[in-house]
Design an enzyme around this catalytic site. Structure first.
Site, PDB file in Angstrom:
ATOM      1  N   TYR A 142       0.670  -1.584   0.040  1.00 36.99           N
ATOM      2  CA  TYR A 142      -0.209  -0.159  -0.281  1.00 36.99           C
ATOM      3  C   TYR A 142       1.118   1.112  -0.329  1.00 36.99           C
ATOM      4  O   TYR A 142       0.563   2.736  -0.121  1.00 36.99           O
ATOM      5  CB  TYR A 142      -0.873   0.152   1.284  1.00 36.99           C
ATOM      6  CG  TYR A 142      -2.031  -0.324   0.879  1.00 36.99           C
ATOM      7  CD1 TYR A 142      -2.104  -1.852   0.394  1.00 36.99           C
ATOM      8  CD2 TYR A 142      -3.107  -0.078   1.320  1.00 36.99           C
ATOM      9  CE1 TYR A 142      -3.840  -2.679   0.930  1.00 36.99           C
ATOM     10  CE2 TYR A 142      -4.487  -0.730   0.740  1.00 36.99           C
ATOM     11  CZ  TYR A 142      -5.327  -1.932   0.480  1.00 36.99           C
ATOM     12  OH  TYR A 142      -6.064  -2.267   0.583  1.00 36.99           O
ATOM     13  N   LYS A 192       3.068 -15.190   3.396  1.00 38.43           N
ATOM     14  CA  LYS A 192       2.989 -15.737   1.862  1.00 38.43           C
ATOM     15  C   LYS A 192       4.408 -16.623   2.033  1.00 38.43           C
ATOM     16  O   LYS A 192       5.179 -16.664   0.990  1.00 38.43           O
ATOM     17  CB  LYS A 192       2.717 -15.384   1.071  1.00 38.43           C
ATOM     18  CG  LYS A 192       2.893 -16.016  -0.137  1.00 38.43           C
ATOM     19  CD  LYS A 192       1.764 -17.458  -0.884  1.00 38.43           C
ATOM     20  CE  LYS A 192       2.071 -18.061  -1.920  1.00 38.43           C
ATOM     21  NZ  LYS A 192       1.217 -19.321  -2.114  1.00 38.43           N
ATOM     22  N   ASP A 224      -3.339 -18.042   1.003  1.00 42.62           N
ATOM     23  CA  ASP A 224      -3.891 -18.710   0.463  1.00 42.62           C
ATOM     24  C   ASP A 224      -5.071 -20.395   0.768  1.00 42.62           C
ATOM     25  O   ASP A 224      -6.175 -20.434   0.509  1.00 42.62           O
ATOM     26  CB  ASP A 224      -3.500 -19.808  -1.357  1.00 42.62           C
ATOM     27  CG  ASP A 224      -2.027 -20.616  -0.993  1.00 42.62           C
ATOM     28  OD1 ASP A 224      -1.882 -20.030   0.243  1.00 42.62           O
ATOM     29  OD2 ASP A 224      -1.816 -20.872  -1.419  1.00 42.62           O
ATOM     30  N   ASP A 248      -6.893  -6.972   3.786  1.00 46.78           N
ATOM     31  CA  ASP A 248      -7.691  -6.658   3.166  1.00 46.78           C
ATOM     32  C   ASP A 248      -8.114  -7.328   2.505  1.00 46.78           C
ATOM     33  O   ASP A 248      -9.762  -7.368   2.523  1.00 46.78           O
ATOM     34  CB  ASP A 248      -6.663  -5.714   1.896  1.00 46.78           C
ATOM     35  CG  ASP A 248      -8.175  -4.947   1.217  1.00 46.78           C
ATOM     36  OD1 ASP A 248      -9.295  -4.559   2.195  1.00 46.78           O
ATOM     37  OD2 ASP A 248      -7.737  -4.845  -0.001  1.00 46.78           O
ATOM     38  N   ASP A 252     -12.709  -9.105   3.995  1.00 47.45           N
ATOM     39  CA  ASP A 252     -13.686  -9.164   3.316  1.00 47.45           C
ATOM     40  C   ASP A 252     -14.656 -10.598   3.167  1.00 47.45           C
ATOM     41  O   ASP A 252     -15.346 -10.600   3.592  1.00 47.45           O
ATOM     42  CB  ASP A 252     -13.009  -8.042   1.075  1.00 47.45           C
ATOM     43  CG  ASP A 252     -13.633  -6.826   1.295  1.00 47.45           C
ATOM     44  OD1 ASP A 252     -13.735  -6.484   2.453  1.00 47.45           O
ATOM     45  OD2 ASP A 252     -14.438  -6.689   0.678  1.00 47.45           O
TER      46      ASP A 252
HETATM   47  C1  IPM Z   1     -10.583  -1.308   3.414  1.00 43.72           C
HETATM   48  C2  IPM Z   1     -10.446  -0.412   1.929  1.00 43.72           C
HETATM   49  C3  IPM Z   1      -9.804   0.222   1.901  1.00 43.72           C
HETATM   50  C4  IPM Z   1      -8.612  -0.643   1.500  1.00 43.72           C
HETATM   51  C5  IPM Z   1      -9.539   1.090  -0.064  1.00 43.72           C
HETATM   52  C6  IPM Z   1     -10.928   1.533   0.722  1.00 43.72           C
HETATM   53  C7  IPM Z   1      -8.590   2.225   0.303  1.00 43.72           C
HETATM   54  O1  IPM Z   1     -10.964  -1.887   1.637  1.00 43.72           O
HETATM   55  O2  IPM Z   1     -10.326  -0.311   4.527  1.00 43.72           O
HETATM   56  O3  IPM Z   1     -10.742  -2.405   3.248  1.00 43.72           O
HETATM   57  O4  IPM Z   1      -8.008  -1.234   1.051  1.00 43.72           O
HETATM   58  O5  IPM Z   1      -7.898  -0.415   2.626  1.00 43.72           O
HETATM   59 MG    MG Z   2     -10.886  -4.003   2.544  1.00 40.72          MG
END
Ligand code: IPM
Ligand code: MG
Length: 361
Positions: A142, A192, A224, A248, A252
Site C-alpha cells: 500500500y 506467504k 492461500d 484487506d 472481506d
Molecule cells: C478497506 C478498504 C480500503 C483498503 C480502500 C477503500 C482503500 O478496502 O478499508 O478494507 O484497501 O484498505
Molecule cells: Mg478492503
C-alpha cells in the site's frame, strides 16, 4: 465529568446516514453515563474533493490530531472513479491512516445466531464464529516505494513494493498477542513465506515474539490456505494477524461469513490516535434512501467507547443492545429474512436506543 472530543468524518455515500444514526446512539450513551461527548465534523473523501479540492484537507487532519478519537463513515463513489489513484477519495483514507500512524486495524467477525441464515456458509460451519482480524495498516504494498508505472524499453511496467521493517511487524504482532491473551489465547499468523522474503521476515518476527507469550498457541498459515480454512473452519480462529494487503482481502472474505458486510465494525489503532469505521464502503447504490444498515457503525462506536474512552461497561451494553434488536427480529434490507420486521437506518437506531435504555436499568 470527563469530556471526550470526537472528530466525525461522514464521508460519502451512506456515510452521513450511518454516522447520523450512530451519533444518536452515542448521545444516548452520553446522557445515560454522564460522560460528555463532543462531536466536531470534518470533510474527507469525495465530498472533500468537491468542497476543498483534496480528499484529506489540512483542517481535517488538524481536527483529528486534536481529538480523542475519529469516527468515520465511508469514502468513495462512481462520481470520483475516473480520477487518478493519487487524487481519489480512497487517498484520503490512506492518508489519514498514515498520518495518525494507525498501524493496527482490528476487524472483529462474529456470527450472530439470529442472522445465521444470512451467512453464505452452512449453518453448522458458520455457527460459533467469533474471531478478530488484526490487519497491519500502514505498510506493505500500500505504501512501499518504488511504485508507479514506468517505461522500460518503450514498454510500460507497473511496480509496487511489498516492504516491512522488523519494527513495523513487531508492533502489530505484539498487539495481536496482547489481544489473544484477553480472548481464547490462539493466534494465527498469515503470510506467504514459501514465496516472499518479506513474509519470511514476518514469520521470523512472529516466532521471536511468541517466546514472550508462551500462553498463546500460535499457528502459521500461508495466505492461500488461510483463505480456504476461513470458510472450512471459521469457528476455530480466535485472533488472525497479517499484513496490509492480505488483511484487506481476508477481511472481506471474513466479513461475509457473518451474513452482511453491514454488520462489521473496525478500529484502527496507533500508539497515540485511533479511528473507528464500518468495514463496508460507501454503497452509492443505496445512498440517500434511508435503508443502509447502521449496525456496523454503531458497533464501531462501541469499539471507540472501549478502546479510546475506557468505557467498557457502556461498550458491552451497546453490543448487547444490538444483539437484542436482532433477537427481536428488526432487520434492515441487507439482513432481511421472512417474518422479520423491516426497518430503515433511523428505525434501526431507534430500536438500539430503546434496547440500550432497557439494558441500562
Ligand atoms: C478497506 C478498504 C480500503 C483498503 C480502500 C477503500 C482503500 O478496502 O478499508 O478494507 O484497501 O484498505
Ligand atoms: Mg478492503
Amino acid at each position: 465529568m470527563p469530556t471526550f472530543k470526537v472528530a466525525v468524518l461522514e464521508g460519502d455515500g451512506i456515510g452521513p446516514e450511518v454516522i447520523g444514526a450512530t451519533l444518536k446512539v452515542l448521545e444516548k450513551v452520553s446522557e445515560l453515563s454522564g460522560v460528555e461527548l463532543v462531536f466536531e465534523r470534518g470533510l474527507i473523501g469525495g465530498s472533500a474533493i468537491d468542497q476543498r479540492g483534496t480528499p484529506l484537507p489540512q483542517e481535517t487532519l488538524r481536527l483529528c490530531l486534536e481529538s480523542h478519537a475519529v469516527l468515520l463513515g465511508a469514502v468513495g463513489g462512481p462520481k470520483w472513479d475516473h480520477l487518478p489513484t493519487e487524487k481519489r477519495p480512497e487517498k484520503g483514507l490512506l492518508g489519514i491512516r498514515k498520518a495518525l500512524d494507525l498501524y493496527a486495524n482490528l476487524r472483529p467477525v462474529k456470527v450472530y445466531e439470529p442472522l445465521i441464515s444470512s451467512s453464505p456458509l452452512k449453518e453448522e460451519v458458520a455457527r460459533g464464529t467469533d474471531f478478530i482480524v488484526v490487519r497491519e495498516l500502514t505498510g506493505d504494498a500500500y505504501y512501499g516505494e518504488p511504485r508507479g508505472v514506468f517505461l522500460e524499453g518503450g514498454k510500460r511496467v507497473g511496480i509496487n513494493t511489498m516492504r516491512y521493517t522488523e519494527e513495523e511487524i513487531r508492533r502489530v504482532v505484539r498487539r495481536a498477542f496482547e489481544l489473544a491473551l484477553q480472548r481464547r489465547r490462539k493466534l494465527a499468523s498469515v503470510d506467504k513465506s514459501n514465496v516472499l522474503e518479506v513474509s519470511g521476515l514476518w514469520r521470523q518476527v512472529v516466532q521471536e515474539e511468541a517466546q514472550n507469550y508462551p500462553e498463546v498457541e500460535v499457528e502459521h498459515l500461508y495466505v492461500d490456505n488461510c483463505a480456504m480454512q476461513m470458510v472450512r473452519r471459521p469457528s476455530s480462529f480466535d485472533v488472525i494477524v497479517t499484513g496490509n494487503l492480505f488483511g484487506d482481502i481476508l477481511s472481506d472474505e471474513a466479513a461475509v461469513i457473518s451474513g452482511s458486510l453491514g454488520m462489521l465494525p473496525s478500529a484502527s489503532l496507533g500508539d497515540r490516535y485511533a479511528l473507528y469505521e464500518p468495514v463496508h464502503g460507501s454503497a452509492p447504490d443505496i445512498a440517500g434512501n434511508g435503508v443502509a444498515n447502521p449496525l456496523a457503525t454503531i458497533l464501531s462506536g462501541a469499539m471507540m467507547l472501549r478502546h479510546s474512552f475506557n468505557m467498557h461497561r457502556e461498550a458491552d451494553l451497546v453490543e448487547r443492545a444490538v444483539e437484542l434488536v436482532l433477537e427481536r427480529g428488526y432487520r434492515t434490507p441487507d439482513i432481511q429474512s421472512p417474518g422479520c420486521a423491516l426497518v430503515g437506518t433511523e428505525g434501526m437506531a431507534r430500536e438500539v436506543i430503546r434496547a440500550l435504555e432497557e439494558l441500562w436499568r
